[in-house]
Motif scaffolding. Structure first.
Motif, PDB file in Angstrom:
ATOM      1  N   TYR A   1       0.832  -1.206   0.000  1.00 50.53           N
ATOM      2  CA  TYR A   1       0.000   0.000   0.000  1.00 50.53           C
ATOM      3  C   TYR A   1       0.868   1.258   0.000  1.00 50.53           C
ATOM      4  N   ARG A   2       1.932   1.248   0.806  1.00 53.02           N
ATOM      5  CA  ARG A   2       2.831   2.408   0.835  1.00 53.02           C
ATOM      6  C   ARG A   2       3.526   2.598  -0.513  1.00 53.02           C
ATOM      7  N   LEU A   3       3.852   1.508  -1.192  1.00 57.85           N
ATOM      8  CA  LEU A   3       4.422   1.600  -2.536  1.00 57.85           C
ATOM      9  C   LEU A   3       3.399   2.200  -3.491  1.00 57.85           C
ATOM     10  N   PHE A   4       2.146   1.810  -3.345  1.00 59.48           N
ATOM     11  CA  PHE A   4       1.062   2.367  -4.156  1.00 59.48           C
ATOM     12  C   PHE A   4       0.945   3.877  -3.949  1.00 59.48           C
ATOM     13  N   MET A   5       1.256   4.339  -2.744  1.00 58.24           N
ATOM     14  CA  MET A   5       1.189   5.771  -2.441  1.00 58.24           C
ATOM     15  C   MET A   5       2.445   6.507  -2.904  1.00 58.24           C
ATOM     16  N   GLY A   6       3.433   5.806  -3.438  1.00 61.53           N
ATOM     17  CA  GLY A   6       4.607   6.435  -4.012  1.00 61.53           C
ATOM     18  C   GLY A   6       5.732   6.716  -3.041  1.00 61.53           C
ATOM     19  N   GLN A   7       5.847   5.960  -1.976  1.00 62.82           N
ATOM     20  CA  GLN A   7       6.905   6.192  -0.990  1.00 62.82           C
ATOM     21  C   GLN A   7       8.150   5.392  -1.351  1.00 62.82           C
ATOM     22  N   ARG A   8       9.273   6.104  -1.458  1.00 62.06           N
ATOM     23  CA  ARG A   8      10.549   5.474  -1.797  1.00 62.06           C
ATOM     24  C   ARG A   8      10.982   4.472  -0.726  1.00 62.06           C
ATOM     25  N   SER A   9      10.721   4.771   0.529  1.00 65.12           N
ATOM     26  CA  SER A   9      11.143   3.864   1.597  1.00 65.12           C
ATOM     27  C   SER A   9      10.426   2.518   1.503  1.00 65.12           C
ATOM     28  N   ALA A  10       9.206   2.511   0.991  1.00 59.45           N
ATOM     29  CA  ALA A  10       8.485   1.248   0.819  1.00 59.45           C
ATOM     30  C   ALA A  10       9.186   0.371  -0.209  1.00 59.45           C
ATOM     31  N   ARG A  11       9.744   0.989  -1.245  1.00 54.80           N
ATOM     32  CA  ARG A  11      10.463   0.221  -2.257  1.00 54.80           C
ATOM     33  C   ARG A  11      11.706  -0.435  -1.644  1.00 54.80           C
ATOM     34  N   ALA A  12      12.428   0.307  -0.826  1.00 56.27           N
ATOM     35  CA  ALA A  12      13.623  -0.262  -0.183  1.00 56.27           C
ATOM     36  C   ALA A  12      13.237  -1.375   0.793  1.00 56.27           C
TER      37      ALA A  12
ATOM     38  N   ILE B   1       7.266 -14.988  -7.758  1.00 52.61           N
ATOM     39  CA  ILE B   1       6.458 -13.762  -7.855  1.00 52.61           C
ATOM     40  C   ILE B   1       7.141 -12.631  -7.091  1.00 52.61           C
ATOM     41  N   VAL B   2       7.612 -12.917  -5.899  1.00 57.52           N
ATOM     42  CA  VAL B   2       8.258 -11.895  -5.077  1.00 57.52           C
ATOM     43  C   VAL B   2       9.535 -11.389  -5.743  1.00 57.52           C
ATOM     44  N   MET B   3      10.355 -12.294  -6.263  1.00 61.81           N
ATOM     45  CA  MET B   3      11.590 -11.859  -6.922  1.00 61.81           C
ATOM     46  C   MET B   3      11.294 -11.068  -8.199  1.00 61.81           C
ATOM     47  N   PHE B   4      10.237 -11.415  -8.916  1.00 64.28           N
ATOM     48  CA  PHE B   4       9.824 -10.660 -10.099  1.00 64.28           C
ATOM     49  C   PHE B   4       9.391  -9.253  -9.692  1.00 64.28           C
ATOM     50  N   CYS B   5       8.689  -9.134  -8.568  1.00 60.45           N
ATOM     51  CA  CYS B   5       8.277  -7.812  -8.066  1.00 60.45           C
ATOM     52  C   CYS B   5       9.493  -6.954  -7.716  1.00 60.45           C
ATOM     53  N   VAL B   6      10.476  -7.561  -7.081  1.00 65.00           N
ATOM     54  CA  VAL B   6      11.690  -6.822  -6.724  1.00 65.00           C
ATOM     55  C   VAL B   6      12.367  -6.304  -7.984  1.00 65.00           C
ATOM     56  N   ALA B   7      12.450  -7.145  -8.999  1.00 65.60           N
ATOM     57  CA  ALA B   7      13.083  -6.718 -10.249  1.00 65.60           C
ATOM     58  C   ALA B   7      12.299  -5.587 -10.909  1.00 65.60           C
ATOM     59  N   LEU B   8      10.977  -5.659 -10.899  1.00 66.66           N
ATOM     60  CA  LEU B   8      10.160  -4.617 -11.520  1.00 66.66           C
ATOM     61  C   LEU B   8      10.279  -3.273 -10.812  1.00 66.66           C
ATOM     62  N   MET B   9      10.539  -3.297  -9.514  1.00 65.94           N
ATOM     63  CA  MET B   9      10.655  -2.023  -8.778  1.00 65.94           C
ATOM     64  C   MET B   9      11.946  -1.291  -9.087  1.00 65.94           C
ATOM     65  N   TRP B  10      12.925  -1.959  -9.669  1.00 62.89           N
ATOM     66  CA  TRP B  10      14.226  -1.331  -9.895  1.00 62.89           C
ATOM     67  C   TRP B  10      14.559  -1.147 -11.369  1.00 62.89           C
ATOM     68  N   ILE B  11      13.591  -1.272 -12.265  1.00 62.76           N
ATOM     69  CA  ILE B  11      13.857  -0.996 -13.674  1.00 62.76           C
ATOM     70  C   ILE B  11      13.981   0.515 -13.858  1.00 62.76           C
ATOM     71  N   PRO B  12      14.619   0.974 -14.935  1.00 66.64           N
ATOM     72  CA  PRO B  12      14.875   2.420 -15.099  1.00 66.64           C
ATOM     73  C   PRO B  12      13.634   3.306 -15.042  1.00 66.64           C
ATOM     74  N   SER B  13      12.509   2.859 -15.593  1.00 64.66           N
ATOM     75  CA  SER B  13      11.312   3.709 -15.551  1.00 64.66           C
ATOM     76  C   SER B  13      10.810   3.883 -14.113  1.00 64.66           C
ATOM     77  N   SER B  14      10.934   2.850 -13.288  1.00 64.73           N
ATOM     78  CA  SER B  14      10.542   2.969 -11.883  1.00 64.73           C
ATOM     79  C   SER B  14      11.500   3.891 -11.134  1.00 64.73           C
ATOM     80  N   ASN B  15      12.786   3.800 -11.448  1.00 65.30           N
ATOM     81  CA  ASN B  15      13.755   4.709 -10.823  1.00 65.30           C
ATOM     82  C   ASN B  15      13.438   6.157 -11.145  1.00 65.30           C
TER      83      ASN B  15
END
Length: 133
Positions: A67-78, A104-118
């Motif tokens: 939910y915090r990631l949905f709200m756009g918080q960088r700390s949630a991504r970390a 699924i979890v490892m795929f989510c981690v990879a998706l959070m760190w692609i250049p567009s997400s950065n």
């Protein structure tokens, strides 16, 4: 109450946000099913209870941090990155039936760190400026 940013969310990050919430539900479901599987025995063994508690804690953390990631918080991504590595690597290495959840979890981690997400997180939740000493 925090608001969701007006910046458009990249497609990969939207998929990751959805999959983190799904992973939270799956963790809770696997924990509940594990207890259900062992409830017929005369007594629950410590390993089953410990793993069910681990799944429950991981499920709750995935839900809150998703939910915090949905709200756009960088700390949630970390935090989700650390949670994903800590939970998925042992599940991927040891438990055969939980390897889909780990993937699924490892795929989510990879998706959070692609250049567009950065780029998205640099705009929405920039790092604070370093103080000069």
């Amino acid at each position: 109450m925090p608001r969701r940013p007006d910046e458009p969310v990249p497609g990969g990050l939207q998929i990751a946000q959805f999959l983190w919430l799904l992973a939270g539900v799956l963790f809770l479901g696997f924990g509940g099913f594990l207890i259900y599987e062992h409830i017929d025995d005369a007594s629950l063994n410590f390993g089953a209870v410990a793993l069910a508690l681990f799944f429950a804690a991981a499920g709750c953390a995935c839900g809150v941090l998703g939910y915090r990631l949905f709200m756009g918080q960088r700390s949630a991504r970390a935090n989700l990155t650390w949670l994903g590595v800590i939970t998925a690597v042992p599940l991927l290495m040891r438990f055969g039936r939980y390897s889909l959840l780990a993937a699924i979890v490892m795929f989510c981690v990879a998706l959070m760190w692609i250049p567009s997400s950065n780029r998205y997180f640099k705009i929405v939740s920039p790092k604070p400026a370093k103080r000069k000493r």
